[in-house]
Design a protein around this motif. Sequence first.
Motif, PDB file in Angstrom:
ATOM      1  N   ILE A  76       0.744  -1.131  -0.218  1.00  0.00           N
ATOM      2  CA  ILE A  76       0.094  -0.195   0.160  1.00  0.00           C
ATOM      3  C   ILE A  76       0.872   1.197  -0.015  1.00  0.00           C
ATOM      4  N   ALA A  77       2.252   1.060   0.745  1.00  0.00           N
ATOM      5  CA  ALA A  77       2.892   2.426   0.784  1.00  0.00           C
ATOM      6  C   ALA A  77       3.357   2.702  -0.712  1.00  0.00           C
ATOM      7  N   LYS A  78       3.615   2.030  -1.617  1.00  0.00           N
ATOM      8  CA  LYS A  78       4.021   2.209  -2.921  1.00  0.00           C
ATOM      9  C   LYS A  78       3.199   2.753  -3.710  1.00  0.00           C
ATOM     10  N   ALA A  79       2.028   2.395  -3.524  1.00  0.00           N
ATOM     11  CA  ALA A  79       0.850   2.525  -4.458  1.00  0.00           C
ATOM     12  C   ALA A  79       0.703   4.067  -4.732  1.00  0.00           C
ATOM     13  N   ARG A  80       0.406   4.407  -6.171  1.00  0.00           N
ATOM     14  CA  ARG A  80       0.130   5.900  -6.437  1.00  0.00           C
ATOM     15  C   ARG A  80      -1.381   6.119  -6.549  1.00  0.00           C
ATOM     16  N   PRO A  81      -1.630   7.249  -6.419  1.00  0.00           N
ATOM     17  CA  PRO A  81      -2.993   7.672  -6.108  1.00  0.00           C
ATOM     18  C   PRO A  81      -3.773   7.428  -8.052  1.00  0.00           C
ATOM     19  N   VAL A  82      -4.770   6.901  -7.975  1.00  0.00           N
ATOM     20  CA  VAL A  82      -5.426   7.015  -9.239  1.00  0.00           C
ATOM     21  C   VAL A  82      -5.505   8.373 -10.060  1.00  0.00           C
ATOM     22  N   ARG A  83      -5.058   8.376 -11.522  1.00  0.00           N
ATOM     23  CA  ARG A  83      -5.315   9.728 -12.002  1.00  0.00           C
ATOM     24  C   ARG A  83      -6.736   9.941 -12.344  1.00  0.00           C
ATOM     25  N   PRO A  84      -7.279  11.159 -12.104  1.00  0.00           N
ATOM     26  CA  PRO A  84      -8.524  11.703 -12.464  1.00  0.00           C
ATOM     27  C   PRO A  84      -8.930  11.611 -13.908  1.00  0.00           C
ATOM     28  N   MET A  85     -10.300  10.914 -14.022  1.00  0.00           N
ATOM     29  CA  MET A  85     -10.679  11.139 -15.618  1.00  0.00           C
ATOM     30  C   MET A  85     -10.876  12.314 -16.124  1.00  0.00           C
ATOM     31  N   THR A  86     -10.327  12.449 -17.376  1.00  0.00           N
ATOM     32  CA  THR A  86     -10.361  13.799 -17.961  1.00  0.00           C
ATOM     33  C   THR A  86     -11.720  14.021 -18.541  1.00  0.00           C
ATOM     34  N   LEU A  87     -12.066  15.139 -19.035  1.00  0.00           N
ATOM     35  CA  LEU A  87     -13.551  15.577 -19.751  1.00  0.00           C
ATOM     36  C   LEU A  87     -13.461  14.691 -20.785  1.00  0.00           C
ATOM     37  N   ALA A  88     -12.618  14.662 -21.543  1.00  0.00           N
ATOM     38  CA  ALA A  88     -12.516  13.704 -23.041  1.00  0.00           C
ATOM     39  C   ALA A  88     -12.907  12.214 -22.712  1.00  0.00           C
ATOM     40  N   GLN A  89     -12.427  11.749 -21.542  1.00  0.00           N
ATOM     41  CA  GLN A  89     -12.608  10.361 -21.274  1.00  0.00           C
ATOM     42  C   GLN A  89     -14.116  10.393 -20.758  1.00  0.00           C
ATOM     43  N   GLU A  90     -14.423  11.042 -19.941  1.00  0.00           N
ATOM     44  CA  GLU A  90     -15.875  10.963 -19.163  1.00  0.00           C
ATOM     45  C   GLU A  90     -16.801  11.315 -20.414  1.00  0.00           C
ATOM     46  N   TYR A  91     -16.819  11.947 -21.238  1.00  0.00           N
ATOM     47  CA  TYR A  91     -17.505  12.179 -22.463  1.00  0.00           C
ATOM     48  C   TYR A  91     -17.636  10.949 -23.345  1.00  0.00           C
ATOM     49  N   ALA A  92     -16.550  10.280 -23.774  1.00  0.00           N
ATOM     50  CA  ALA A  92     -16.518   9.129 -24.260  1.00  0.00           C
ATOM     51  C   ALA A  92     -16.944   7.922 -23.542  1.00  0.00           C
ATOM     52  N   LEU A  93     -17.022   7.814 -22.334  1.00  0.00           N
ATOM     53  CA  LEU A  93     -17.577   6.963 -21.547  1.00  0.00           C
ATOM     54  C   LEU A  93     -19.216   6.963 -21.298  1.00  0.00           C
ATOM     55  N   ASP A  94     -19.517   8.469 -21.401  1.00  0.00           N
ATOM     56  CA  ASP A  94     -20.998   8.540 -21.372  1.00  0.00           C
ATOM     57  C   ASP A  94     -21.722   8.340 -22.643  1.00  0.00           C
ATOM     58  N   LYS A  95     -20.979   8.561 -23.666  1.00  0.00           N
ATOM     59  CA  LYS A  95     -21.272   8.219 -25.035  1.00  0.00           C
ATOM     60  C   LYS A  95     -21.311   6.792 -25.303  1.00  0.00           C
ATOM     61  N   ALA A  96     -20.570   5.881 -24.862  1.00  0.00           N
ATOM     62  CA  ALA A  96     -20.590   4.597 -25.101  1.00  0.00           C
ATOM     63  C   ALA A  96     -21.940   3.906 -24.235  1.00  0.00           C
ATOM     64  N   MET A  97     -21.828   4.536 -23.085  1.00  0.00           N
ATOM     65  CA  MET A  97     -23.313   4.023 -22.153  1.00  0.00           C
ATOM     66  C   MET A  97     -24.497   4.542 -22.492  1.00  0.00           C
ATOM     67  N   ALA A  98     -24.541   5.612 -23.110  1.00  0.00           N
ATOM     68  CA  ALA A  98     -25.840   5.973 -23.766  1.00  0.00           C
ATOM     69  C   ALA A  98     -26.351   5.094 -24.920  1.00  0.00           C
ATOM     70  N   ALA A  99     -25.289   4.690 -25.586  1.00  0.00           N
ATOM     71  CA  ALA A  99     -25.681   3.673 -26.821  1.00  0.00           C
ATOM     72  C   ALA A  99     -26.198   2.460 -26.319  1.00  0.00           C
ATOM     73  N   ARG A 100     -25.923   2.024 -25.259  1.00  0.00           N
ATOM     74  CA  ARG A 100     -26.381   0.786 -24.537  1.00  0.00           C
ATOM     75  C   ARG A 100     -27.525   1.052 -23.637  1.00  0.00           C
ATOM     76  N   GLN A 101     -27.804   2.290 -23.363  1.00  0.00           N
ATOM     77  CA  GLN A 101     -28.997   2.243 -22.479  1.00  0.00           C
ATOM     78  C   GLN A 101     -30.204   3.062 -23.214  1.00  0.00           C
TER      79      GLN A 101
END
Length: 145
Positions: A76-101
Amino acid sequence: MRTRDFDPHTNDDLVDVDLYASTELLATIPVYKRNQAPEGLATKRQLRAMGLSCGGLEVVAEVETLGPKNGFLYEIAKARPVRPMTLAQEYALDKAMAARQTCPECGRRFYGCLKTSLGVCLECHEGTPVHPSSYFTPPAESKSA
């Protein structure tokens, strides 16, 4: 090797050699029983729940699981924080989920994914009414003059 090719009277010693195996000595890592790993070690899922990433870390130990594979443990001591999602990644994820929903026939976007075997929502497929709380209301058509 087929059974009929083997002659037990000859002194042929069969050796199983892996030509691609590493010639380095393999270091063994400790294997712990479930819930008995020492403090400071965590699995990938546990690290993710803490907001940490195991990217680039070496496996320190294993923990026995109920399945056929053991889980890997990381420090745990050597683990790094997770990088936050960029707006472009968030947009792409929402677009993909919208197609499935989104139902292609009625245009309603549901909170969960539609069944791929049907391809449409239940109301469009068999007429079963869906509860209004299970989908977003479709956007109103804007009439521009």
